[in-house]
Design an enzyme around this catalytic site. Sequence first.
Site, PDB file in Angstrom:
ATOM      1  N   SER A   1     -79.623  32.755 -37.439  1.00 12.59           N
ATOM      2  CA  SER A   1     -80.145  31.780 -38.252  1.00 12.59           C
ATOM      3  C   SER A   1     -81.539  31.715 -37.833  1.00 12.59           C
ATOM      4  O   SER A   1     -81.876  31.617 -36.795  1.00 12.59           O
ATOM      5  CB  SER A   1     -79.151  30.606 -37.812  1.00 12.59           C
TER       6      SER A   1
ATOM      7  N   TYR B   1     -74.406  24.722 -32.100  1.00 15.26           N
ATOM      8  CA  TYR B   1     -74.755  25.797 -33.323  1.00 15.26           C
ATOM      9  C   TYR B   1     -75.974  26.729 -33.065  1.00 15.26           C
ATOM     10  O   TYR B   1     -76.113  27.874 -32.992  1.00 15.26           O
ATOM     11  CB  TYR B   1     -74.772  25.014 -34.423  1.00 15.26           C
TER      12      TYR B   1
HETATM   13  N1  LIG Z   1     -75.946  28.041 -44.918  1.00 13.12           N
HETATM   14  C1  LIG Z   1     -76.995  28.144 -44.300  1.00 13.12           C
HETATM   15  O1  LIG Z   1     -77.874  27.302 -44.311  1.00 13.12           O
HETATM   16  C2  LIG Z   1     -77.139  29.173 -42.905  1.00 13.12           C
HETATM   17  C3  LIG Z   1     -78.339  29.177 -42.524  1.00 13.12           C
HETATM   18  C4  LIG Z   1     -78.447  29.909 -41.430  1.00 13.12           C
HETATM   19  C5  LIG Z   1     -77.261  31.034 -40.892  1.00 13.12           C
HETATM   20  N2  LIG Z   1     -76.083  30.701 -41.965  1.00 13.12           N
HETATM   21  C6  LIG Z   1     -75.107  31.399 -41.235  1.00 13.12           C
HETATM   22  O2  LIG Z   1     -74.638  32.394 -42.338  1.00 13.12           O
HETATM   23  C7  LIG Z   1     -73.044  32.254 -42.048  1.00 13.12           C
HETATM   24  C8  LIG Z   1     -72.210  32.154 -43.305  1.00 13.12           C
HETATM   25  O3  LIG Z   1     -72.218  30.639 -43.409  1.00 13.12           O
HETATM   26  P1  LIG Z   1     -72.291  30.058 -44.811  1.00 13.12           P
HETATM   27  O4  LIG Z   1     -73.729  29.531 -44.866  1.00 13.12           O
HETATM   28  O5  LIG Z   1     -72.028  31.294 -45.836  1.00 13.12           O
HETATM   29  O6  LIG Z   1     -71.264  28.967 -44.855  1.00 13.12           O
HETATM   30  P2  LIG Z   1     -69.752  28.963 -45.235  1.00 13.12           P
HETATM   31  O7  LIG Z   1     -69.703  29.084 -46.734  1.00 13.12           O
HETATM   32  O8  LIG Z   1     -68.906  27.905 -44.465  1.00 13.12           O
HETATM   33  O9  LIG Z   1     -69.115  30.300 -44.619  1.00 13.12           O
HETATM   34  C9  LIG Z   1     -68.534  30.349 -43.276  1.00 13.12           C
HETATM   35  C10 LIG Z   1     -67.443  31.625 -43.343  1.00 13.12           C
HETATM   36  O10 LIG Z   1     -67.005  31.570 -42.025  1.00 13.12           O
HETATM   37  C11 LIG Z   1     -65.611  31.671 -42.038  1.00 13.12           C
HETATM   38  N3  LIG Z   1     -65.083  31.068 -40.773  1.00 13.12           N
HETATM   39  C12 LIG Z   1     -65.235  29.924 -40.303  1.00 13.12           C
HETATM   40  N4  LIG Z   1     -64.735  29.809 -39.048  1.00 13.12           N
HETATM   41  C13 LIG Z   1     -63.730  31.100 -39.030  1.00 13.12           C
HETATM   42  C14 LIG Z   1     -62.716  31.423 -38.113  1.00 13.12           C
HETATM   43  N5  LIG Z   1     -62.520  30.953 -37.001  1.00 13.12           N
HETATM   44  N6  LIG Z   1     -62.228  32.676 -38.223  1.00 13.12           N
HETATM   45  C15 LIG Z   1     -62.673  33.559 -39.410  1.00 13.12           C
HETATM   46  N7  LIG Z   1     -63.531  33.063 -40.480  1.00 13.12           N
HETATM   47  C16 LIG Z   1     -64.023  31.732 -40.162  1.00 13.12           C
HETATM   48  C17 LIG Z   1     -65.154  30.722 -43.141  1.00 13.12           C
HETATM   49  O11 LIG Z   1     -63.874  31.017 -43.840  1.00 13.12           O
HETATM   50  P3  LIG Z   1     -62.461  30.422 -43.370  1.00 13.12           P
HETATM   51  O12 LIG Z   1     -62.811  28.790 -43.286  1.00 13.12           O
HETATM   52  O13 LIG Z   1     -61.483  30.594 -44.503  1.00 13.12           O
HETATM   53  O14 LIG Z   1     -62.036  31.169 -42.327  1.00 13.12           O
HETATM   54  C18 LIG Z   1     -66.408  30.907 -44.295  1.00 13.12           C
HETATM   55  O15 LIG Z   1     -65.868  31.848 -45.025  1.00 13.12           O
HETATM   56  C19 LIG Z   1     -72.758  31.630 -40.696  1.00 13.12           C
HETATM   57  O16 LIG Z   1     -72.557  32.291 -39.497  1.00 13.12           O
HETATM   58  C20 LIG Z   1     -73.779  30.694 -40.731  1.00 13.12           C
HETATM   59  O17 LIG Z   1     -74.108  30.311 -39.378  1.00 13.12           O
HETATM   60  C21 LIG Z   1     -76.001  30.025 -42.667  1.00 13.12           C
END
Ligand SMILES: NC(=O)c1ccc[n+]([C@@H]2O[C@H](COP(=O)([O-])OP(=O)(O)OC[C@H]3O[C@@H](n4cnc5c(N)ncnc54)[C@H](OP(=O)(O)O)[C@@H]3O)[C@@H](O)[C@H]2O)c1
Length: 254
Positions: free
Chosen positions: A139, A152
């Site tokens: 991130s 985080y």
């Molecule tokens: N969106 C942003 O602004 C942003 C910015 C920087 C970095 N990121 C990173 O991008 C990545 C994806 O995030 P996103 O923004 O796409 O959010 P998201 O839609 O909430 O995706 C997170 C995914 O992680 C899975 N997950 C969470 N806990 C888990 C567990 N214990 N076991 C297996 N899967 C798990 C969830 O699926 P289930 O709930 O079905 O398990 C969900 O599909 C993350 O690492 C996040 O930190 C996001």
Amino acid sequence: MQSTGNTILITGGGSGIGRGLAEALQAQGNHVIIAGRRKALLEEVVSANPGMKSLVLDIEDRTTIRALAGRIASEHPQLNVLINNAGIMRAEDLKDQQDDLSDAEAIVTTNLLGPIRLTAALLPLLRKHEHSTIINVSSGLAFVPLAFTPTYCATKAALHSYTQSLRYQLRDTTTEVLEIIPPYVQTELMDGAEDPRAMPLKAYIAETMELLKTQPTPAEICVKNVHGLRFAAEEGRYDGTFQGLNGAMAGRFE
Ligand SMILES: NC(=O)c1ccc[n+]([C@@H]2O[C@H](COP(=O)([O-])OP(=O)(O)OC[C@H]3O[C@@H](n4cnc5c(N)ncnc54)[C@H](OP(=O)(O)O)[C@@H]3O)[C@@H](O)[C@H]2O)c1
């Protein structure tokens, strides 16, 4: 990274950035397996994308990780790309914490130990291939923390560091190590899907896919919107960026 012909496991591929990458990578001619906890959601994504596969995984649970690696070795031995994308983000008030620190523990186990464990479990298989790639999703907040989500940001800074060490240790092998460093993107993560300050998901995935196609692929996949955070320290803007970020986001958390 090869653009096509890969077999790719994406954790957290049922939603947000993971789903966006899964669909774009499949459209580009790759076999994609998505993993996450919500079986129904995974099935919905698979039925919207014929040919995609899914596996249930709770990355907080070390025994599930080992079982998943075993299944992949027998059912998908051609797997040559791992994308450690699953993550959780929670606000924490460090002046008023839970007695058992359960949020902090879950964040560390999911965002840091999870990728470490899954990488360890799959590395022997990945190394058997002529070309393989490990991609860790960190991130922009790894580089300038949002103080309202301290654990985080700490896990993402640690994942950045771990990724560098992994890349160095694998430098003489055929396994390359990349890091995707997203900016604030409109996803379900902390209910940011409607936040106009966040980058639209579609635009984020399109720019990321273009960068992934670059040959040789850059070690860090940074869309333009994340440069402000990623290079704040290098460009001597760290203090101002930290104050600006935390001031701008204060309304959401205080
Ligand atoms: N969106 C942003 O602004 C942003 C910015 C920087 C970095 N990121 C990173 O991008 C990545 C994806 O995030 P996103 O923004 O796409 O959010 P998201 O839609 O909430 O995706 C997170 C995914 O992680 C899975 N997950 C969470 N806990 C888990 C567990 N214990 N076991 C297996 N899967 C798990 C969830 O699926 P289930 O709930 O079905 O398990 C969900 O599909 C993350 O690492 C996040 O930190 C996001």
